[in-house]
Write a protein that holds these residues in place. Structure first.
Motif, PDB file in Angstrom:
ATOM      1  N   HIS A 154      11.300  -9.835   6.751  1.00  0.00           N
ATOM      2  CA  HIS A 154      11.980 -11.111   6.975  1.00  0.00           C
ATOM      3  C   HIS A 154      11.496 -12.253   6.080  1.00  0.00           C
ATOM      4  O   HIS A 154      12.257 -13.197   5.822  1.00  0.00           O
ATOM      5  N   TYR A 155      10.253 -12.186   5.611  1.00  0.00           N
ATOM      6  CA  TYR A 155       9.716 -13.368   4.947  1.00  0.00           C
ATOM      7  C   TYR A 155       9.107 -13.115   3.556  1.00  0.00           C
ATOM      8  O   TYR A 155       8.906 -14.074   2.811  1.00  0.00           O
ATOM      9  N   TYR A 156       8.759 -11.873   3.229  1.00  0.00           N
ATOM     10  CA  TYR A 156       8.054 -11.619   1.974  1.00  0.00           C
ATOM     11  C   TYR A 156       9.014 -11.080   0.910  1.00  0.00           C
ATOM     12  O   TYR A 156       9.705 -10.079   1.134  1.00  0.00           O
ATOM     13  N   ALA A 157       9.005 -11.723  -0.279  1.00  0.00           N
ATOM     14  CA  ALA A 157       9.750 -11.169  -1.411  1.00  0.00           C
ATOM     15  C   ALA A 157       8.966 -10.015  -2.012  1.00  0.00           C
ATOM     16  O   ALA A 157       9.522  -8.944  -2.312  1.00  0.00           O
ATOM     17  N   GLU A 158       7.685 -10.250  -2.207  1.00  0.00           N
ATOM     18  CA  GLU A 158       6.762  -9.214  -2.693  1.00  0.00           C
ATOM     19  C   GLU A 158       5.426  -9.477  -2.005  1.00  0.00           C
ATOM     20  O   GLU A 158       5.078 -10.630  -1.704  1.00  0.00           O
ATOM     21  N   VAL A 159       4.649  -8.441  -1.787  1.00  0.00           N
ATOM     22  CA  VAL A 159       3.338  -8.627  -1.174  1.00  0.00           C
ATOM     23  C   VAL A 159       2.343  -7.664  -1.810  1.00  0.00           C
ATOM     24  O   VAL A 159       2.664  -6.497  -2.063  1.00  0.00           O
ATOM     25  N   THR A 160       1.159  -8.171  -2.102  1.00  0.00           N
ATOM     26  CA  THR A 160       0.054  -7.315  -2.559  1.00  0.00           C
ATOM     27  C   THR A 160      -1.157  -7.608  -1.697  1.00  0.00           C
ATOM     28  O   THR A 160      -1.325  -8.717  -1.169  1.00  0.00           O
ATOM     29  N   ARG A 161      -2.019  -6.603  -1.597  1.00  0.00           N
ATOM     30  CA  ARG A 161      -3.184  -6.705  -0.730  1.00  0.00           C
ATOM     31  C   ARG A 161      -4.403  -6.205  -1.494  1.00  0.00           C
ATOM     32  O   ARG A 161      -4.278  -5.345  -2.374  1.00  0.00           O
ATOM     33  N   TYR A 162      -5.583  -6.705  -1.088  1.00  0.00           N
ATOM     34  CA  TYR A 162      -6.793  -6.200  -1.747  1.00  0.00           C
ATOM     35  C   TYR A 162      -7.971  -6.189  -0.785  1.00  0.00           C
ATOM     36  O   TYR A 162      -8.062  -6.998   0.146  1.00  0.00           O
ATOM     37  N   THR A 163      -8.875  -5.246  -1.017  1.00  0.00           N
ATOM     38  CA  THR A 163     -10.134  -5.134  -0.294  1.00  0.00           C
ATOM     39  C   THR A 163     -11.061  -4.206  -1.063  1.00  0.00           C
ATOM     40  O   THR A 163     -10.599  -3.293  -1.745  1.00  0.00           O
ATOM     41  N   THR A 164     -12.347  -4.426  -0.930  1.00  0.00           N
ATOM     42  CA  THR A 164     -13.327  -3.531  -1.570  1.00  0.00           C
ATOM     43  C   THR A 164     -13.635  -2.325  -0.697  1.00  0.00           C
ATOM     44  O   THR A 164     -14.343  -1.411  -1.117  1.00  0.00           O
ATOM     45  N   SER A 165     -13.097  -2.300   0.519  1.00  0.00           N
ATOM     46  CA  SER A 165     -13.383  -1.203   1.440  1.00  0.00           C
ATOM     47  C   SER A 165     -12.425  -0.025   1.211  1.00  0.00           C
ATOM     48  O   SER A 165     -11.221  -0.140   1.454  1.00  0.00           O
TER      49      SER A 165
END
Length: 647
Positions: free
Chosen positions: A602-613
């Motif tokens: 509903h709200y995101y055109a594109e999404v990226t995520r990050y974590t060192t785990s």
């Protein structure tokens, strides 16, 4: 030195007449005039006088055996008791139980205020404190036995003011006040430099003086007139009729401690390294309760089980983030326990008890942690009466009805309960003999209905599960790992709790030997500050670094906040999510990823995520992939930003 108002204890008690109303100050043993009470007992046993006294006091005063108000526990000496707590005076308890005397419970804070109102010649104390409890005249009116219910007058009535109901606690004259200080001059001016508490001694003295009564003060030493610093005088000599110099053995700071300068704010002591609590049901409960603490909270801890929360807070190094208080006037520092209860060390301030209850009654407490003895399906609590044994509420009713949040803590069952923790799971080795979650409590000391009506948030924390109060009753919201819902919880209750969804697991850190890392969590960034929208870039940054999601309500809060921010934007946004050191209870992963999918759709055109785990990338990635949400999670913010496509 002129004798002035200085008299012996025996001379002082001879002024007390048959039928007098006698008010006493004290909190457990602190501030109690032990020398005078002991001499009054001796005089009665020797002469049979005075008789048929009415005894009025705010806090419990006694050692559970011989001291304090136990001196007055003789048939004929006392005819009526009006007090906040009777548990420390078993000799008076016996007279009440055997219907030998009339007996009333008022909330402790109400009595401390009533002394002021008597002094001011007001009609009484008008308050909502006590509504819906056994103090309410529509229930028992605070009457403790059959004799009082049959012959005792009604001392509390319901009145209607400005469209609302209130309780009026009726005023009455005080004939004799028994108070205590440290030093008196021969004119009767009293200072309290070595006392652990100041309590309501001034209010009691004023109430007696303005009732044309008599004020007797116990001290440990005498000074010449004019030598006391006027700013240190707590009770002016114009209020005091006579002064009794006590023997040292009857002028201890508390019934457990002869003298500790830290109790009287003369010194501050180093907070010694306290050994961690051993893993037990007490530690489990205290740890779970500690998760309800927030930085800068003003907190009240009740006696008994709640005291363990201070120990856990010390282990987790968060005591300096809180202000602990105790009802007789202690603000800051560390409240004492046992027969020292009410006193404290390293205080920031010490005020009179009536003022502390002004603060409490006005909603000054952010949270209070109180004991859980019996609870029922409506969320009512009983901590004041168990069969023939009764203790009274003390400050419980004031605190529990007026704190912004209330947390009740106690074991799930009572009587020889044994539990074990192994591998992060709780096992009930031996069940307690007595159920604590009943169809209906024996006496209503806390009204669940009233709490719902006033919108007060309430939790009930045990070693195996957590409930919250709702308009439908008590809802089961958490369960300990290793506990069987049917066998260990539902089968041990006399009612079926509300279960709207599968209960969450209690935080796994509670059941581990190592510290929980609570300080880092308390100092974490508020959720509202973790969600930032940059309109010039149409970029939404979600900073979940160090966030730990433990309940479905937290998932819902995240979802609602994101919608609140993005719905007015009117278009889909580019989003980056920081998952470094992010943690989530295993049973919430599905709920959380469902919420994420809704936001993505509903709200995101594109999404990226990050974590060192690596583990989190795998765990969340799998859950997202199942929901047809792009599963890749990058290792750094730079990688995530580069991967974010902006067309």
């Amino acid at each position: 030195m002129k004798k002035g108002k200085i008299v012996s204890a025996e001379e002082a008690v001879r002024v007390i007449r048959d039928g007098d109303t006698v008010a006493t100050s004290g909190f457990v043993g602190a501030g109690f005039a032990e020398e005078i009470a002991a001499k009054l007992e001796d005089y009665f046993l020797a002469t049979g006088r005075p008789r048929n006294l009415t005894l009025v006091y705010a806090a419990g005063q006694g050692d559970g055996a011989e001291k304090g108000l136990n001196h007055l526990g003789h048939e004929g000496l006392v005819r009526r008791v009006i007090g906040g707590h009777i548990g420390l005076a078993p000799k008076l308890q016996r007279l009440i139980r055997e219907n030998k005397i009339l007996a009333y419970n008022f909330p402790q804070g109400v009595i401390s205020h009533l002394f002021r109102d008597i002094a001011a010649h007001k009609v009484g104390t008008i308050t909502t404190v006590g509504m819906g409890t056994y103090i309410d005249p529509r229930n028992d009116g605070g009457k403790l036995n059959e004799l009082t219910k049959k012959e005792g007058e009604d001392l509390i009535k319901v009145i209607h003011l400005e469209g609302s109901d209130y309780l009026l606690y009726k005023a009455f004259p005080i004939n004799v006040a028994l108070i205590r200080g440290t030093t008196a001059d021969t004119n009767g001016n009293i200072t309290m430099e070595k006392e652990a508490l100041t309590q309501e001694a001034l209010a009691i003295a004023m109430a007696a003086k303005n009732s044309n009564g008599f004020v007797i003060a116990q001290v440990e030493r005498i000074a010449e007139p004019g030598t006391l610093n006027a700013r240190n005088v707590k009770i002016p000599g114009i209020l005091v009729d006579c002064v009794v110099v006590s023997r040292p053995e009857n002028h201890w700071q508390t019934f457990a401690t002869p003298y500790n300068p830290a109790f009287s704010c003369e010194i501050k002591v180093p907070v010694q390294s306290i050994p961690p609590m051993e893993m037990s049901e007490r530690k489990i409960i205290s740890r779970r309760a500690a998760f309800e603490l927030k930085p800068n909270m003003v907190v009240n801890l009740g006696i008994g089980m709640p005291e363990g929360i201070a120990q856990v807070a010390n282990e987790e190094k968060v005591l300096d983030l809180l202000t602990l208080t105790a009802e007789p006037g202690v603000i800051g520092g560390i409240p004492a326990g046992g027969l020292n209860f009410g006193a404290g060390t390293n205080m920031e301030a010490l005020i009179d008890q009536p003022y502390q209850f002004d603060f409490y009654d006005g909603g000054g407490l952010d949270v209070a942690f109180l004991g859980l003895a019996q609870a029922d399906q409506e969320g009512n609590l009983n901590v004041s009466k168990f069969g023939p044994r009764f203790t009274g509420p003390g400050g419980f009713i004031n605190i529990s009805q007026r704190a912004k949040r209330i947390i009740f803590v106690g074991t799930f069952t009572a009587g020889k309960l044994k539990v074990a923790v192994e591998g992060g799971k709780l096992t009930v080795i031996q069940e307690g003999k007595e159920k604590k979650f009943l169809k209906r409590v024996e006496q209503v000391t806390f009204s669940g209905k009233y709490a719902v009506e006033t919108g007060q948030p309430v939790l009930y924390i045990t070693e195996r599960c957590v409930f919250r109060l709702t308009p439908r009753g008590m809802e089961l919201i958490e369960i300990a790992p290793g506990v069987d819902l049917d066998k260990d919880i539902l089968a041990r209750m006399d009612f079926q709790p509300v279960i709207r969804q599968k209960p969450s697991l209690m935080d796994h850190r509670i059941f581990r030997a190592e510290p929980m890392g609570l300080k880092d969590e308390l100092l974490a960034i508020p959720l509202e500050e973790r969600l930032i929208y940059y309109p010039e870039e149409n970029l939404f940054f979600v900073n979940f670094e160090g966030l730990y999601i433990r309940t479905p309500e937290e998932v819902e809060k995240i979802h609602s906040l994101v919608e609140k921010i993005l719905a007015p934007v009117g278009k889909k946004v580019y989003t980056i999510v920081n998952y470094d050191n992010f943690n989530i209870a295993p049973d919430l992963v599905d709920i959380y990823t469902d919420a994420v999918k809704h936001l993505v759709d509903h709200y995101y055109a594109e999404v990226t995520r990050y974590t060192t785990s690596t583990f989190l990338r795998m765990k969340l990635g799998e859950a997202l992939e199942v929901r047809n949400v792009a599963p890749h999670i990058y290792e750094s913010r730079e990688e995530a930003r580069k991967a974010l496509k902006k067309d």
